[in-house]
Design a protein around this motif. Structure first.
Motif, short mmCIF file in Angstrom:
data_model
loop_
_atom_site.label_atom_id
_atom_site.label_comp_id
_atom_site.label_asym_id
_atom_site.label_seq_id
_atom_site.Cartn_x
_atom_site.Cartn_y
_atom_site.Cartn_z
N ALA A 1 0.83 -1.21 0.00
CA ALA A 1 0.00 0.00 0.00
C ALA A 1 0.86 1.26 0.00
O ALA A 1 0.58 2.23 -0.72
N LEU A 2 1.93 1.26 0.79
CA LEU A 2 2.81 2.43 0.84
C LEU A 2 3.55 2.60 -0.48
O LEU A 2 3.87 3.73 -0.88
N TRP A 3 3.82 1.49 -1.18
CA TRP A 3 4.46 1.59 -2.49
C TRP A 3 3.57 2.31 -3.49
O TRP A 3 4.04 3.10 -4.30
N PHE A 4 2.26 2.07 -3.40
CA PHE A 4 1.33 2.80 -4.26
C PHE A 4 1.44 4.30 -4.00
O PHE A 4 1.41 5.12 -4.93
N LEU A 5 1.56 4.68 -2.73
CA LEU A 5 1.69 6.09 -2.40
C LEU A 5 2.99 6.67 -2.94
O LEU A 5 3.04 7.81 -3.39
N ASP B 1 -3.45 5.68 -7.82
CA ASP B 1 -2.66 4.97 -6.80
C ASP B 1 -3.09 5.29 -5.37
O ASP B 1 -3.03 4.43 -4.50
N ILE B 2 -3.49 6.54 -5.11
CA ILE B 2 -3.92 6.89 -3.75
C ILE B 2 -5.20 6.13 -3.37
O ILE B 2 -5.25 5.50 -2.30
N PRO B 3 -6.25 6.13 -4.21
CA PRO B 3 -7.41 5.29 -3.86
C PRO B 3 -7.05 3.82 -3.73
O PRO B 3 -7.59 3.11 -2.87
N ARG B 4 -6.12 3.34 -4.57
CA ARG B 4 -5.71 1.95 -4.49
C ARG B 4 -5.00 1.68 -3.16
O ARG B 4 -5.20 0.63 -2.55
N ALA B 5 -4.22 2.63 -2.70
CA ALA B 5 -3.55 2.46 -1.41
C ALA B 5 -4.56 2.44 -0.28
O ALA B 5 -4.44 1.65 0.67
N VAL B 6 -5.58 3.30 -0.37
CA VAL B 6 -6.58 3.37 0.69
C VAL B 6 -7.36 2.07 0.80
O VAL B 6 -7.51 1.51 1.89
N VAL B 7 -7.85 1.55 -0.34
CA VAL B 7 -8.64 0.31 -0.26
C VAL B 7 -7.75 -0.87 0.14
O VAL B 7 -8.22 -1.82 0.79
#
Length: 290
Positions: free
Chosen positions: A230-234, A241-247
């Motif tokens: 998740a942090l890698w997406f950020l 990427d931010i919504p992907r990290a959140v979910v």
């Protein structure tokens, strides 16, 4: 209300994380066996979650009309007043179900589960009404999940063991970090990254548990690895990427539940919590988790 509208309003893809929260709260409180009361408890917390999501859209209807016009209320799929009525009604039924557990099922902890449910309903409502531009909203959101732990524990015991208190503190830290991620608009500035340090608390605890109890290792590796994804997406910061990290972090709630359960020695129940993680990911493919 059309079924699809209800699913979108309730963000039901994340419900498995509520179920694993309830399981973790019960195990951390010392529950050794589960019967019909557990099914009633899952139904109650599901109603709290879905009702809270309804209220979130109802309170945010004006903002959604500008920023997210595809949401059910601004899209004209249902009226704001009806969503308010549904939201409060669902949570009221949740309180009744917890009261039923307290008085009708062993170990009969009396009014305490219902009182925990009332506290949960009040905290959910406060968050939904005041989360915009509130710097403490991540803490309030974290308390909503903590109160699931507490209310689930009150279904089985009135006295809280240290495991439940510690687990609640770690879940609070995780939710603070998660909610701050969801609120960030510019993660390229270092000063906006400091709330992510809260995510380190359960990682450190898991490492400590692993050093003492080898059976915790696979659960710690899964939780830590998923948090890093998740942090890698950020870090990558491509479109979406931010919504992907959140979910991803939302699904990770079940991994934290599994880690905390495994730390009590209940490996089989921890594996059950992992199933909640898989279900959340599967449901998020079809229904938005945010």
């Amino acid at each position: 209300m059309k079924p699809l509208t209800a699913l979108k309003l309730g963000r039901v893809s994340n419900l498995p994380t509520v179920w694993t929260n309830a399981l973790a709260g019960a195990v951390l409180a010392g529950a050794g066996s589960f019967g019909a009361e557990f099914a009633v408890m899952l139904a109650a917390f599901s109603l709290f979650y879905v009702g809270g999501m309804f209220l979130n859209d109802a309170f945010d209807a004006e903002i959604d009309a500008r920023e997210r016009p595809e949401r059910p209320i601004p899209a004209g799929e249902i009226g704001r007043g009806a969503v308010f009525a549904y939201g409060f009604s669902l949570m009221a039924v949740g309180v009744v179900l917890l009261a039923w557990i307290g008085f009708a099922f062993e170990p009969r902890t009396g009014p305490w589960p219902a009182l925990g449910g009332l506290a949960l309903a009040g905290t959910i409502t406060f968050y939904d009404a005041y989360h915009k531009n509130n710097p403490l909203s991540p803490v309030v959101m974290g308390l909503c999940r903590v109160l699931i732990y507490v209310s689930a524990g009150l279904c089985y015991a009135v006295a809280f063991p240290s495991a439940l208190a510690l687990g609640s503190a770690l879940m609070l830290c995780y939710l603070i970090g998660l909610t701050y991620v969801a609120k960030q608009e510019n993660l390229e500035k270092v000063e906006n990254l400091w709330p992510l340090l809260f995510l380190a608390a359960p990682v450190i605890y898991g490492a400590w548990c692993t050093a003492r109890q080898g059976s915790v290792l696979p659960f710690w590796l899964l939780f830590t690895g998923w948090a890093l994804v998740a942090l890698w997406f950020l870090r990558r910061r491509r479109k979406g990427d931010i919504p992907r990290a959140v979910v991803s972090l939302i699904a990770g709630i079940s991994l934290l539940d599994a880690l905390l359960i495994a730390a009590t020695g209940s490996v089989a129940l921890a594996a059950l919590a992992l199933a909640g993680f898989g279900l959340t990911l599967a449901f998020q493919r079809y229904i938005s988790g945010t």
